[in-house]
Design a protein around this motif. Structure first.
Motif, PDB file in Angstrom:
ATOM      1  N   LEU A 110       0.836  -1.202   0.000  1.00 31.66           N
ATOM      2  CA  LEU A 110       0.000   0.000   0.000  1.00 31.66           C
ATOM      3  C   LEU A 110       0.867   1.247   0.000  1.00 31.66           C
ATOM      4  CD1 LEU A 110      -2.903  -0.814   2.464  1.00 31.66           C
ATOM      5  CD2 LEU A 110      -3.034  -0.478   0.007  1.00 31.66           C
ATOM      6  N   LEU A 111       1.909   1.218   0.831  1.00 35.86           N
ATOM      7  CA  LEU A 111       2.795   2.385   0.901  1.00 35.86           C
ATOM      8  C   LEU A 111       3.459   2.641  -0.446  1.00 35.86           C
ATOM      9  CD1 LEU A 111       4.760   2.501   4.265  1.00 35.86           C
ATOM     10  CD2 LEU A 111       3.326   4.250   3.213  1.00 35.86           C
ATOM     11  N   GLY A 127       0.917   3.675  -3.014  1.00 36.17           N
ATOM     12  CA  GLY A 127       0.448   5.020  -2.680  1.00 36.17           C
ATOM     13  C   GLY A 127       1.488   6.058  -3.054  1.00 36.17           C
ATOM     14  N   ALA A 150       1.405   6.492  -6.709  1.00 35.91           N
ATOM     15  CA  ALA A 150       0.202   7.216  -7.136  1.00 35.91           C
ATOM     16  C   ALA A 150       0.343   8.704  -6.840  1.00 35.91           C
ATOM     17  CB  ALA A 150      -1.024   6.645  -6.436  1.00 35.91           C
ATOM     18  N   VAL A 151       0.773   9.027  -5.623  1.00 33.84           N
ATOM     19  CA  VAL A 151       0.880  10.434  -5.263  1.00 33.84           C
ATOM     20  C   VAL A 151       1.994  11.108  -6.056  1.00 33.84           C
ATOM     21  CG1 VAL A 151       1.419  12.015  -3.386  1.00 33.84           C
ATOM     22  CG2 VAL A 151      -0.094  10.091  -2.994  1.00 33.84           C
ATOM     23  N   LEU A 178      -3.723  -0.406  -5.801  1.00 30.37           N
ATOM     24  CA  LEU A 178      -4.238  -0.202  -4.445  1.00 30.37           C
ATOM     25  C   LEU A 178      -5.575  -0.917  -4.259  1.00 30.37           C
ATOM     26  CD1 LEU A 178      -3.507   3.573  -3.738  1.00 30.37           C
ATOM     27  CD2 LEU A 178      -2.555   1.614  -2.571  1.00 30.37           C
ATOM     28  N   ILE A 188      -3.107   4.382   5.596  1.00 30.55           N
ATOM     29  CA  ILE A 188      -2.258   4.586   4.413  1.00 30.55           C
ATOM     30  C   ILE A 188      -3.087   4.945   3.170  1.00 30.55           C
ATOM     31  CG2 ILE A 188      -0.543   3.538   2.918  1.00 30.55           C
ATOM     32  CD1 ILE A 188       0.239   1.762   5.285  1.00 30.55           C
ATOM     33  N   THR A 214      -3.250   8.619   1.316  1.00 27.93           N
ATOM     34  CA  THR A 214      -2.960   8.695  -0.115  1.00 27.93           C
ATOM     35  C   THR A 214      -4.090   9.404  -0.844  1.00 27.93           C
ATOM     36  OG1 THR A 214      -1.886   6.555   0.104  1.00 27.93           O
ATOM     37  CG2 THR A 214      -2.357   7.325  -2.120  1.00 27.93           C
ATOM     38  N   LEU A 245      -4.128  13.148  -0.134  1.00 26.32           N
ATOM     39  CA  LEU A 245      -3.079  13.867  -0.853  1.00 26.32           C
ATOM     40  C   LEU A 245      -3.428  13.988  -2.337  1.00 26.32           C
ATOM     41  CD1 LEU A 245       0.114  12.467   0.854  1.00 26.32           C
ATOM     42  CD2 LEU A 245      -0.949  14.705   1.120  1.00 26.32           C
ATOM     43  N   LEU A 246      -3.935  12.900  -2.902  1.00 19.95           N
ATOM     44  CA  LEU A 246      -4.295  12.937  -4.317  1.00 19.95           C
ATOM     45  C   LEU A 246      -5.390  13.961  -4.575  1.00 19.95           C
ATOM     46  CD1 LEU A 246      -4.186   9.213  -5.366  1.00 19.95           C
ATOM     47  CD2 LEU A 246      -3.011  11.093  -6.470  1.00 19.95           C
ATOM     48  N   LEU A 272      -3.843  17.275  -4.630  1.00 19.50           N
ATOM     49  CA  LEU A 272      -3.150  17.483  -5.908  1.00 19.50           C
ATOM     50  C   LEU A 272      -4.145  17.830  -6.998  1.00 19.50           C
ATOM     51  CD1 LEU A 272      -0.534  14.608  -5.866  1.00 19.50           C
ATOM     52  CD2 LEU A 272      -0.083  17.056  -5.879  1.00 19.50           C
ATOM     53  N   LEU A 299     -10.839   5.962  -4.172  1.00 20.33           N
ATOM     54  CA  LEU A 299      -9.960   5.265  -3.240  1.00 20.33           C
ATOM     55  C   LEU A 299     -10.559   5.300  -1.835  1.00 20.33           C
ATOM     56  CD1 LEU A 299      -7.434   3.741  -2.931  1.00 20.33           C
ATOM     57  CD2 LEU A 299      -6.150   5.851  -2.769  1.00 20.33           C
TER      58      LEU A 299
END
Lengths: 319, 171, 106, 195
Positions: free
Chosen positions: B8-9, B12, B15-16, B45, C5, C9, C12-13, C16, C43
């Motif tokens: 996941l990390l 992620g 993705a970010v 994910l 997590i 994510t 943050l997305l 963005l 997500l």
């Protein structure tokens, strides 16, 4: 068998299939096409009837200079062939070869997975087209993307029909549920799937994106050496994948005499038979013009696929 | 830290990271390609989170169709190779608002979940989801299909070349 | 699995995406940023499917599917508009769209 | 598939196309495995031009008729003393007879016009060179082709006899004989008043 060994065997098997089957199809294409045109085809490489021609081609491709045009977007340009090849490799994972779990990775939603991953190929087309900094490439790529997007629809619809008939999305499950009279019942879907599959791998007569008489070689124009070989390999793996999917979905996969033991052989035989037809079509038909290509998709294949869906649903309800 | 956590990390981060490149890249087409990477990582994910069907739909619809349409549109309009200068407005307001929203939401989520550990679902969520869609949600599903149809018709009507074309140029 | 997590994510997305929508001038890039935001929401929905099952049942995934379908429709129409605008004005900059009536810009 | 035009059965053309290729595949291919297997060339194949030097009288007809002037001839006169003759006779001696095969277009006019059968077609065709200048064959090289010239094929039985044959036959038959064409060969189907 420990888990890692099992995994290793499966991966090796898939990679081997990935490397060997396209060579067989490529060689078959050389010879079949030659004989259909009254020629002999390759005769020298290797001792017997040029069996090693593709190996020789591979060696030649490796030796060639890897050219990237000056104005190209280098990284995208260099990445595109890998992206083109990758989906087909992944798809091979899900294709069942024989009964009793003879498949690299059994998936509940195998059919869905296959169609989804096949869709990635279009990104590679656009990448190579744009990054080549060549107007022929760009034109070819745009044609290719339009074609791939268009033909994905009848492809998915035809596959949906057979999934509906079988009542499952799992590829081994579909083969399990298959019975010979489906050949008749699902014939329109099979035809639509096969034709749009041909268009998906951009084989003649659907090779408008790389029409060499007007676009040099479409989105592959600027590629040389190994990267070009990757594109070619992708095309031949594409033949295998489309043939295998047609076999699994519509021709009953491993069904045949002594399926328990010889299932894998039946599957392979059917795959090669379909591949032969793909080559045969290439030799026989001229390239479709762009407007004919789109019209065939939207005015023939999509309606036929939809009608087949209705028919499938009707039969399914009636039974 | 389990395997799932590590996956996941990593996904992620991909993705970010590529998402950040989507909104900052000065290369038009590359922004679209980074979007492919970002969406692909997100499909990963979903897979880790056990939502197979959503993951494959994501690949089929987003990577296979939506991004391709976007790239297509980029190439049909104007897509020079190399950076373009006029893509962005001044960064400050966007940075403040975007950063505020992102970090604020992240803070909210982190505060809400802290180090809660959740068990991953057993595989085979597709069947449950199918039952769910065609049971409880069948009416919205049908409405959605009508919406799709109208969007299709709308897109076709909008992109007819004989609408809005300059009079003397013809279609 | 740490639930935080995927949630972080997604947040943050989303940030963005907001940043991209506000920052970008090119309409297609704005659409891409919108896609990022939609995906962030997806997500969250999918993660919620796993983490708060008790309250939600398995609706998160269903909603995510719906959102994907909506996004596809949105992109189709959005791009049609952008392309039509490009055909009329030969530009795709969102801040150059004249909202008042213009007597024959070309 | 979408447009069948006005043809009777839809898809018939498509099936026909497939049938043609499949039929071709089952037939033997026509490709010749040339470097491994020598091709069987028909008589009178135009490979290279051979020179029979003894027959050449340096009449220059070939060089003059050659459309692209690729024949080069040099000669000198020599006196041949024949015992018993009143005076020495003059004779042309060939110094140089070159054909530039980089110019030659294999029209065969030189061979046609040669009155003394000094030039012949040889079916040999493997004389490519790495240097274009080497395509200029001198008289030795042209002479070396001579053994490869096949004997002329037999006359067509039903064909008209050659002029020489006809003349000889007429002379042999004496004056007042029927026309040459009738006498040279017996033609069973035509009634022959002379016999």
């Amino acid at each position: 068998m420990p888990l890692w060994l099992d995994l290793l065997v499966r991966v090796v098997a898939v990679v081997a299939a990935f490397l060997v089957l396209p060579l067989l199809v490529g060689q078959a294409e050389h010879k079949v096409m030659a004989h259909m045109q009254g020629r002999l085809g390759p005769m020298y490489a290797g001792a017997f009837h040029g069996w090693a021609q593709l190996v020789a081609d591979g060696v030649k491709f490796v030796q060639k200079e890897d050219i990237t045009p000056r104005d190209a977007d280098r990284r995208v340009f260099q990445l595109a062939p890998v992206v083109a090849l990758f989906p087909y490799l992944i798809v091979l994972l899900a294709i069942p070869l024989g009964p009793g779990g003879l498949v690299a990775q059994p998936l509940d939603v195998g059919l869905f997975f296959v169609l989804a991953v096949l869709g990635i190929g279009v990104v590679a087309v656009l990448m190579s087209a744009w990054a080549s900094a060549n107007k022929y490439s760009l034109l070819g790529g745009l044609r290719g993307a339009a074609q791939l997007l268009g033909y994905e629809l009848p492809l998915v619809l035809a596959a949906a029909s057979v999934a509906m008939a079988a009542g499952t999305l799992s590829l081994p499950g579909i083969v399990e549920a298959w019975s010979p009279w489906w050949l008749l019942w699902q014939a329109p879907a099979a035809l639509v799937f096969f034709v749009s599959g041909l268009a998906e791998i951009r084989r003649p007569p659907f090779d408008m994106p790389i029409a060499d008489s007007e676009l040099v070689f479409g989105y592959m124009t600027e590629y040389t050496g190994l990267r070009f070989a990757f594109f070619l390999l992708a095309e031949y793996v594409g033949i295998i994948v489309i043939a295998a999917l047609t076999t699994v979905l519509f021709l009953g996969g491993w069904h045949g005499p002594a399926a328990e033991h010889l299932g894998w052989l039946w599957t392979l035989l059917k795959v090669f038979a379909v591949s032969f037809v793909i080559i045969w079509l290439r030799v026989s038909y001229p390239r479709l013009r762009e407007d004919q290509l789109q019209r065939l998709c939207w005015l023939v294949l999509v309606p036929v696929a939809l009608a087949q869906l209705v028919l499938t649903a009707a039969v399914k309800v009636a039974l | 830290m389990t395997v799932a956590d590590a996956l996941l990390l990593a996904l992620g981060a991909v993705a970010v990271g590529s998402g950040a490149l989507v909104v900052t890249s000065t290369h038009l087409v590359r922004a679209g390609l980074y979007l492919v990477v970002s969406l692909g990582a997100m499909a990963g994910l979903y897979l880790v989170l056990g939502a197979e069907l959503v993951a494959w739909v994501q690949v089929l619809v987003y990577v296979g169709a939506v991004v391709v349409l976007l790239l297509f549109a980029v190439m049909l309009t104007r897509a020079p190779i190399g950076p373009s200068a006029d893509l962005d407005r001044p960064a400050w307001p966007a940075l403040v608002v975007g950063g505020g929203v992102g970090l604020g939401l992240a803070a909210l989520f982190i505060d809400a979940f802290r180090w809660t550990i959740v068990a991953l679902p057993v595989p085979g969520t597709t069947e449950r989801m199918g039952a769910e869609i065609f049971g409880t949600w069948v009416l919205p599903f049908e409405v959605l299909s009508i919406l799709l149809l109208s969007a299709l018709v709308g897109a076709i009507v909008l992109s007819r070349p004989d609408i809005g074309a300059p009079k003397e140029g013809g279609a | 699995m740490h639930a935080v997590i995927p949630y972080a994510t997604a947040a943050l997305l989303f940030g963005l995406g907001v940043y991209g929508v506000l920052r970008r001038r090119n309409a297609i890039l704005v659409l891409m940023a919108v896609e990022l935001m939609l995906n962030a929401v997806n997500l969250v929905l999918v993660t919620a499917d796993v983490t708060v099952t008790a309250a939600l049942g398995h609706r998160g995934g269903v909603f995510a599917l719906f959102v994907i379908v909506l996004a596809a429709a949105e992109v189709g129409v959005g791009l049609a508009i952008v392309l039509q605008f490009y055909r009329m004005r030969a530009a795709v900059q969102v801040d150059e769209v004249a909202l008042h009536h213009e007597p024959e810009a070309r | 598939m979408s447009e069948h035009g006005e043809r009777s059965a839809p898809g018939k053309g498509l099936v026909n196309g497939l049938a043609v290729t499949l039929k071709t595949m089952t037939r033997r291919s026509t490709t010749q495995q040339y470097p491994d297997v020598q091709p069987e060339l028909p008589p009178r194949s135009r490979g290279v031009i051979a020179l029979l030097e003894e027959n050449c009288t340096v009449c220059m007809l070939c060089a003059r008729e050659c459309p692209d002037w690729c024949i080069y001839i040099d000669s000198h006169k020599e006196e041949v003393v024949v015992p018993g003759a009143a005076r020495a006779r003059q004779r042309n001696v060939l110094d140089r007879f070159d054909i530039d095969f980089s110019l030659c277009m294999y029209c065969g006019i030189c061979i046609e016009v040669c009155p003394f059968d000094a030039l012949h077609w040889s079916p040999e065709f493997e004389y490519s060179e790495l240097d274009v200048l080497d395509l200029l064959h001198d008289k030795d090289r042209l002479g070396a082709w001579m053994p490869t010239v096949p004997p002329p094929p037999a006359h067509d039985v039903l064909g008209e006899p050659s002029k020489e044959e006809a003349t000889a036959a007429r002379k042999a038959a004496g004056p007042g004989a029927p026309t040459a064409a009738r006498t040279a060969r017996a033609r069973p189907e035509t009634p022959e008043p002379g016999k």
